[in-house]
Design a protein around this motif. Structure first.
Motif, PDB file in Angstrom:
ATOM      1  N   UNK A 138      42.523 -31.900  57.071  1.00 48.31           N
ATOM      2  CA  UNK A 138      42.062 -32.867  57.960  1.00 48.31           C
ATOM      3  C   UNK A 138      40.444 -33.702  57.507  1.00 48.31           C
ATOM      4  N   UNK A 139      40.090 -32.831  56.790  1.00 52.83           N
ATOM      5  CA  UNK A 139      38.733 -33.188  56.376  1.00 52.83           C
ATOM      6  C   UNK A 139      38.325 -34.463  55.828  1.00 52.83           C
ATOM      7  N   UNK A 140      37.579 -35.142  56.279  1.00 49.63           N
ATOM      8  CA  UNK A 140      37.396 -36.522  55.880  1.00 49.63           C
ATOM      9  C   UNK A 140      36.487 -36.769  54.710  1.00 49.63           C
ATOM     10  N   UNK A 141      36.770 -37.670  53.961  1.00 51.09           N
ATOM     11  CA  UNK A 141      35.915 -37.952  52.371  1.00 51.09           C
ATOM     12  C   UNK A 141      35.528 -39.415  52.425  1.00 51.09           C
ATOM     13  N   UNK A 142      34.440 -39.777  52.310  1.00 49.24           N
ATOM     14  CA  UNK A 142      33.856 -41.309  52.270  1.00 49.24           C
ATOM     15  C   UNK A 142      34.195 -41.692  50.586  1.00 49.24           C
ATOM     16  N   UNK A 143      35.333 -41.798  50.311  1.00 52.64           N
ATOM     17  CA  UNK A 143      35.867 -42.310  48.634  1.00 52.64           C
ATOM     18  C   UNK A 143      34.840 -43.424  48.570  1.00 52.64           C
ATOM     19  N   UNK A 144      34.393 -43.176  47.158  1.00 56.48           N
ATOM     20  CA  UNK A 144      33.437 -44.307  46.619  1.00 56.48           C
ATOM     21  C   UNK A 144      34.030 -45.093  45.602  1.00 56.48           C
ATOM     22  N   UNK A 145      33.755 -46.364  45.180  1.00 56.79           N
ATOM     23  CA  UNK A 145      34.347 -47.095  44.495  1.00 56.79           C
ATOM     24  C   UNK A 145      33.618 -46.923  43.096  1.00 56.79           C
ATOM     25  N   UNK A 146      34.490 -46.632  42.055  1.00 58.52           N
ATOM     26  CA  UNK A 146      33.846 -46.485  40.732  1.00 58.52           C
ATOM     27  C   UNK A 146      32.775 -47.761  40.017  1.00 58.52           C
ATOM     28  N   UNK A 147      33.453 -48.984  40.655  1.00 57.50           N
ATOM     29  CA  UNK A 147      32.615 -50.198  40.341  1.00 57.50           C
ATOM     30  C   UNK A 147      31.239 -50.002  40.882  1.00 57.50           C
ATOM     31  N   UNK A 148      31.176 -49.711  42.182  1.00 54.05           N
ATOM     32  CA  UNK A 148      29.788 -49.344  42.818  1.00 54.05           C
ATOM     33  C   UNK A 148      28.911 -48.355  42.172  1.00 54.05           C
ATOM     34  N   UNK A 149      29.659 -47.389  41.688  1.00 53.16           N
ATOM     35  CA  UNK A 149      28.782 -46.449  40.866  1.00 53.16           C
ATOM     36  C   UNK A 149      28.272 -47.209  39.666  1.00 53.16           C
ATOM     37  N   UNK A 150      29.221 -47.725  38.810  1.00 51.13           N
ATOM     38  CA  UNK A 150      28.897 -48.429  37.759  1.00 51.13           C
ATOM     39  C   UNK A 150      27.543 -49.548  37.914  1.00 51.13           C
ATOM     40  N   UNK A 151      27.622 -50.041  38.987  1.00 49.62           N
ATOM     41  CA  UNK A 151      26.607 -51.203  39.291  1.00 49.62           C
ATOM     42  C   UNK A 151      25.119 -50.306  39.704  1.00 49.62           C
ATOM     43  N   UNK A 152      25.274 -49.385  40.169  1.00 46.84           N
ATOM     44  CA  UNK A 152      23.974 -48.557  40.619  1.00 46.84           C
ATOM     45  C   UNK A 152      23.452 -47.977  39.217  1.00 46.84           C
ATOM     46  N   UNK A 153      24.333 -47.459  38.290  1.00 51.40           N
ATOM     47  CA  UNK A 153      23.907 -46.708  37.162  1.00 51.40           C
ATOM     48  C   UNK A 153      23.416 -48.007  36.221  1.00 51.40           C
ATOM     49  N   UNK A 154      24.115 -49.071  36.203  1.00 52.46           N
ATOM     50  CA  UNK A 154      23.452 -50.150  35.447  1.00 52.46           C
ATOM     51  C   UNK A 154      22.004 -50.661  35.848  1.00 52.46           C
ATOM     52  N   UNK A 155      21.813 -50.584  37.311  1.00 56.30           N
ATOM     53  CA  UNK A 155      20.605 -50.936  37.726  1.00 56.30           C
ATOM     54  C   UNK A 155      19.497 -49.892  37.123  1.00 56.30           C
ATOM     55  N   UNK A 156      19.962 -48.608  37.232  1.00 55.29           N
ATOM     56  CA  UNK A 156      18.962 -47.806  36.908  1.00 55.29           C
ATOM     57  C   UNK A 156      18.607 -47.637  35.337  1.00 55.29           C
ATOM     58  N   UNK A 157      19.473 -47.971  34.732  1.00 53.02           N
ATOM     59  CA  UNK A 157      19.438 -48.062  33.115  1.00 53.02           C
ATOM     60  C   UNK A 157      18.508 -49.401  32.987  1.00 53.02           C
ATOM     61  N   UNK A 158      18.502 -50.154  33.813  1.00 53.03           N
ATOM     62  CA  UNK A 158      17.722 -51.514  33.026  1.00 53.03           C
ATOM     63  C   UNK A 158      16.691 -51.887  34.039  1.00 53.03           C
ATOM     64  N   UNK A 159      16.236 -51.136  35.047  1.00 52.55           N
ATOM     65  CA  UNK A 159      15.128 -51.501  35.976  1.00 52.55           C
ATOM     66  C   UNK A 159      14.509 -50.329  36.249  1.00 52.55           C
ATOM     67  N   UNK A 160      13.016 -50.446  35.781  1.00 52.67           N
ATOM     68  CA  UNK A 160      12.303 -49.194  36.096  1.00 52.67           C
ATOM     69  C   UNK A 160      11.884 -48.928  37.503  1.00 52.67           C
ATOM     70  N   UNK A 161      12.216 -49.535  38.288  1.00 52.21           N
ATOM     71  CA  UNK A 161      12.034 -49.423  39.706  1.00 52.21           C
ATOM     72  C   UNK A 161      12.823 -48.311  40.196  1.00 52.21           C
ATOM     73  N   UNK A 162      13.953 -48.112  39.525  1.00 49.01           N
ATOM     74  CA  UNK A 162      14.832 -47.114  40.000  1.00 49.01           C
ATOM     75  C   UNK A 162      14.590 -45.530  39.343  1.00 49.01           C
ATOM     76  N   UNK A 163      13.459 -45.415  38.646  1.00 48.81           N
ATOM     77  CA  UNK A 163      13.032 -44.419  37.973  1.00 48.81           C
ATOM     78  C   UNK A 163      12.645 -43.371  39.198  1.00 48.81           C
ATOM     79  N   UNK A 164      12.985 -41.985  39.007  1.00 47.93           N
ATOM     80  CA  UNK A 164      12.485 -40.981  40.020  1.00 47.93           C
ATOM     81  C   UNK A 164      13.501 -40.964  41.286  1.00 47.93           C
ATOM     82  N   UNK A 165      14.366 -41.788  41.245  1.00 50.58           N
ATOM     83  CA  UNK A 165      15.343 -41.877  42.392  1.00 50.58           C
ATOM     84  C   UNK A 165      16.464 -40.850  42.497  1.00 50.58           C
TER      85      UNK A 165
END
Length: 274
Positions: free
Chosen positions: A148-175
């Motif tokens: 009965x333990x709940x898990x907030x499943x995450x979409x791989x497309x969301x992960x990819x968009x966050x990673x892409x932002x981090x790879x291309x925008x220095x504002x995400x450095x150190x986050x």
């Protein structure tokens, strides 16, 4: 001036392939690598690392089979040190929620003196449609040692968009972005949503850890992988990751994709068509 390629370790994986597509869609040059690519990369063969990192600007790091395994943090530390020597501009690590081994890997990455971003995730939506649970869904029964333990499943497309932002925008450095879906579901509830979206009967059955491990062995998995998967269900899926987090909103200024939207989309695309 020609931009140097961005390295994607695990370029054919669930998130790596998506990151590769997103980066190329922006007109950026990428170098997706694995053990079988022209320029190979093998976590178990450090001699393959220097050529993979040669002449690149940044790297997306995914570790196989999982950062929870013994030696993972040491391997990430060695790779980060090599990245520093080669003057990489940034490193983005896919980490695991609630995994002590993964957090050790985060720490060594952060100590490497290369601009970094950590993206923490746990269970992907796509495990049901592209991963090891697909066969069970198609067979009409998903049997796992999860209650009965709940898990907030995450979409791989969301992960990819966050990673892409981090790879291309220095504002995400150190986050550090801990990413989840917008609500938590038990595995039984997730399977019920898939059943509804697919328009056919798909059931969830809870089994013991012993039955789960026995089935993995019968499927031909090595003892190391059996132990890893058993740990992920017995240890990590104990409620420690049930809380919804807001890494997607923090990184992308939008809400994450909901599991029901994922299920409808996957069904419409024929993921569970027999």
């Amino acid at each position: 001036m020609t931009q140097l390629p961005i390295l994607i370790i695990g370029g054919a994986g669930k998130t790596g392939a998506r990151v590769n597509t997103l980066l190329r869609g922006r007109g950026l040059t990428t170098r997706p690598v694995s053990r079988s690519t022209e320029i190979p990369f093998d976590w178990n063969q450090p001699e393959t690392w220097p050529s993979a990192l040669e002449g690149i600007s940044a790297a997306y790091i995914t570790y196989q089979p999982d950062l929870a395994v013994e030696g993972a943090a040491e391997a990430v530390a060695a790779l980060a040190g090599l990245a520093r020597e080669k003057n990489l501009e940034r490193l983005v690590l896919l980490s695991g929620r609630g995994e002590p081994g993964a957090q050790r890997a985060e720490e060594v990455l952060q100590a490497a003196d290369v601009p970094w971003t950590v993206v923490r995730a746990s269970w992907f939506n796509q495990n049901f449609s592209e991963g090891y649970l697909l066969e069970s869904v198609l067979a009409g029964e998903v049997a796992l040692p999860a209650g009965a333990v709940a898990e907030p499943f995450v979409d791989a497309n969301d992960i990819a968009e966050v990673v892409t932002a981090a790879l291309t925008d220095p504002r995400h450095a150190g986050r550090l972005y801990e990413v989840t879906g917008p609500r938590a579901l038990t595995f039984a509830e997730a399977v019920a949503e898939i059943s509804h979206a697919a328009g056919r009967s798909i059931h969830y059955r809870r089994i013991s850890s012993e039955e789960f491990a026995s089935g993995l062995r019968q499927a031909g998995l090595t003892e190391d992988l059996v132990s890893l998967l058993d740990e992920l269900f017995a240890v990590v899926l104990d409620g420690r990751n049930s809380a919804v987090t807001y890494g997607v909103e923090e990184a992308l200024d939008r809400a994450p994709r909901d599991f029901s939207d994922y299920a409808r989309g996957a069904a419409a695309n024929g993921a569970w068509r027999i």
